[in-house]
Write a protein that holds these residues in place. Structure first.
Motif, PDB file in Angstrom:
ATOM      1  N   LYS A  31       4.390  -3.337 -34.147  1.00  0.00           N
ATOM      2  CA  LYS A  31       4.435  -3.713 -35.567  1.00  0.00           C
ATOM      3  C   LYS A  31       3.126  -4.360 -36.001  1.00  0.00           C
ATOM      4  N   ASN A 307      10.607  -8.768 -37.568  1.00  0.00           N
ATOM      5  CA  ASN A 307      10.229  -9.164 -38.927  1.00  0.00           C
ATOM      6  C   ASN A 307      10.402 -10.670 -39.126  1.00  0.00           C
ATOM      7  N   PHE A 458       8.812  -6.694 -44.120  1.00  0.00           N
ATOM      8  CA  PHE A 458       9.271  -7.757 -43.229  1.00  0.00           C
ATOM      9  C   PHE A 458      10.674  -8.241 -43.618  1.00  0.00           C
TER      10      PHE A 458
END
Length: 485
Positions: A31, A307, A458
């Motif tokens: 990510k 996230n 996120f």
């Protein structure tokens, strides 16, 4: 506290990640590289004797995974060059001093350059050897905080699940879950070391040592109220962190049962069969007619952990005066029950059945018979698997192997099934709800920043999960594609 952009927050940062071959660590690395290619460096600590072995593990167990296919597509022919600039594999052992980094110059470089440490190193086996679990999950936390004292950093610690009705509050040193005895980490460590010395003095085989240390782990965990050695040793690690961290800004992320990716980098990626998914797979293979558990039990699941962790790191950088604990789960705001999973699994496998070794579709029973105790399950499988064999005349049994061998195979099967039920009983009969007010406050504060790009990229709001769509179209298909053998 005012949020800016996560993209800007990560720009130019150097992050050290332990346990880099683990599921969550892979998701974190992917990510970060995908959303902020201008990250300065990711130091990935992997259990290895040296850097060469670490580099090989990085390639074989991290970068070669399908998880990185989107990132590969983004960079094309430049992918290898990009990775070589941004990632450095480091051989380590978190269970020893200085994290087992033997190269002095390399260690000094890590200390000088690291902005953030994410400790994802853990053994997550419920039935692990006590010495192994204590070394990684408990003493590893101490070694991490000692290492961090020499850095100017924020530290994120990924902790295992606690049991019961739990607030987002830290463990006090010596706290137990049953209140029946005082927990002393030094005594637990001493008991572990003495048992190992005793076994070595007896010239016990490695198989015997493993068996004894696994059983000891279960005994010590249960004594203090924990269901397994994983949860027990992770809790002790958290106690050490909170006692020893000093002024180091610390975040503790406590994810619940972690499922496949919700949407990024693509839906449904998972590695291995995890916790509740074992029962989904058994059901799909037609091997789950009965089980310990309740249909009303809430499955507290999380699939947006990364996230929340990244946003929490940004928050900590704006206000580093206190330790914050975040529960990442769904039980409070979007409950999902065993009955829901059972019904959806039936829908999926009826339409898309697994096949047996002969290529024929496997039929699944519509309903599982749930039992409220392990003893009830034990009586059932004894009646089904063992009692019919008693009194059989070996001479009259036409079989390619002896009755004794057949009987032994059945006993092994029963033992394995009982082991699974004992390990998973705390989860299948769990009646608690996890408070997540800190995580919700974090989310609401982030929403006020009105950064639409961040809110989308996120997201960790559990209420946005459509369980029916996710389980039928994302999770079970991903489980079958990436994890079922």
């Amino acid at each position: 506290m005012e949020f800016g952009s996560v993209h800007n927050f990560l720009d130019g940062k150097t992050i050290l990640v332990t346990g880099a071959t683990g599921f969550l660590a892979k998701l974190l690395v992917e990510k970060i590289l995908r959303v902020q290619p201008n990250i300065k460096k990711l130091y990935l600590l992997l259990r290895a004797e040296n850097s060469e072995e670490a580099r090989k593990r990085l390639q074989d167990e991290v970068l070669s995974k399908k998880l990185f296919r989107v990132l590969r597509g983004m960079w094309g022919a430049d992918f290898v060059s990009f990775i070589s600039q941004k990632l450095l594999a480091v051989g380590c052992d978190v269970s020893v001093e200085n994290l087992g980094i033997k190269d002095t110059k390399l260690r000094e470089m890590l200390l000088a350059e690291t902005d953030i440490i994410v400790n994802a190193a853990a053994t997550t086996y419920f039935y692990e050897r006590l010495d192994v679990a204590t070394g990684i999950n408990t003493m590893g936390a101490l070694n991490i905080v000692n290492f961090a004292e020499n850095c100017s950093i924020t530290m994120t610690y990924i902790c295992g699940e606690r049991k019961g009705l739990v607030a987002e509050e830290p463990f006090a040193m010596g706290e137990t879950l049953n209140g029946s005895s005082k927990l002393d980490i030094n005594i637990e460590k001493l008991l572990t070391e003495e048992k190992l010395k005793e076994l070595e003095a007896e010239n016990a085989s490695e198989k015997t040592i493993t068996s004894v240390m696994k059983n000891l782990g279960t005994i010590r965990s249960n004594l203090h109220g924990w269901p397994n050695v994983y949860a027990f040793t992770k809790a002790m690690g958290e106690m050490i962190l909170l006692k020893m961290k000093g002024d180091i800004p610390l975040i503790i992320a406590r994810p619940t049962i972690i499922l496949s990716t919700h949407s990024e980098p693509f839906p449904g990626w998972i590695e291995g069969v995890r916790t509740v998914d074992l029962f989904v797979v058994m059901y799909g293979k037609g091997k789950l007619g009965r089980s310990v558990g309740r249909r009303s039990t809430i499955i507290d699941a999380a699939n947006m952990v990364i996230n929340s962790m990244i946003v929490a790191l940004e928050a900590c950088s704006k206000s580093c005066s206190k330790t914050l604990i975040y529960h990442i789960g769904s039980s409070l705001r979007n409950p999902f029950r065993i009955s829901d999973l059972e019904d959806l699994a039936h829908q999926y496998f009826t339409k898309h059945p697994l096949t047996d070794m002969f290529g024929k579709p496997v039929a699944c029973s519509k309903k599982v018979s749930w039992m409220s105790s392990v003893s009830s399950f034990h009586r059932y499988i004894n009646i089904r698997y063992m009692l019919p064999l008693k009194g059989l005349n070996v001479m009259n049994k036409v079989c390619c192997y002896s009755h004794e061998a057949f009987y032994s195979e059945r006993k092994l099967k029963v033992k394995k099934m009982m082991g699974i039920m004992r390990l998973y009983k705390p989860y299948l009969l769990f009646e608690g709800i996890f408070d997540d007010k800190n995580a919700e406050n974090l989310r609401m504060t982030k929403m006020k920043a009105k950064d639409d790009d961040d809110v989308g990229r996120f997201n960790f709001d559990p209420t946005t999960i459509d369980w029916t769509h996710y389980v039928l179209n994302v999770h079970i298909p991903g489980l079958v594609k990436y994890a079922v053998k």
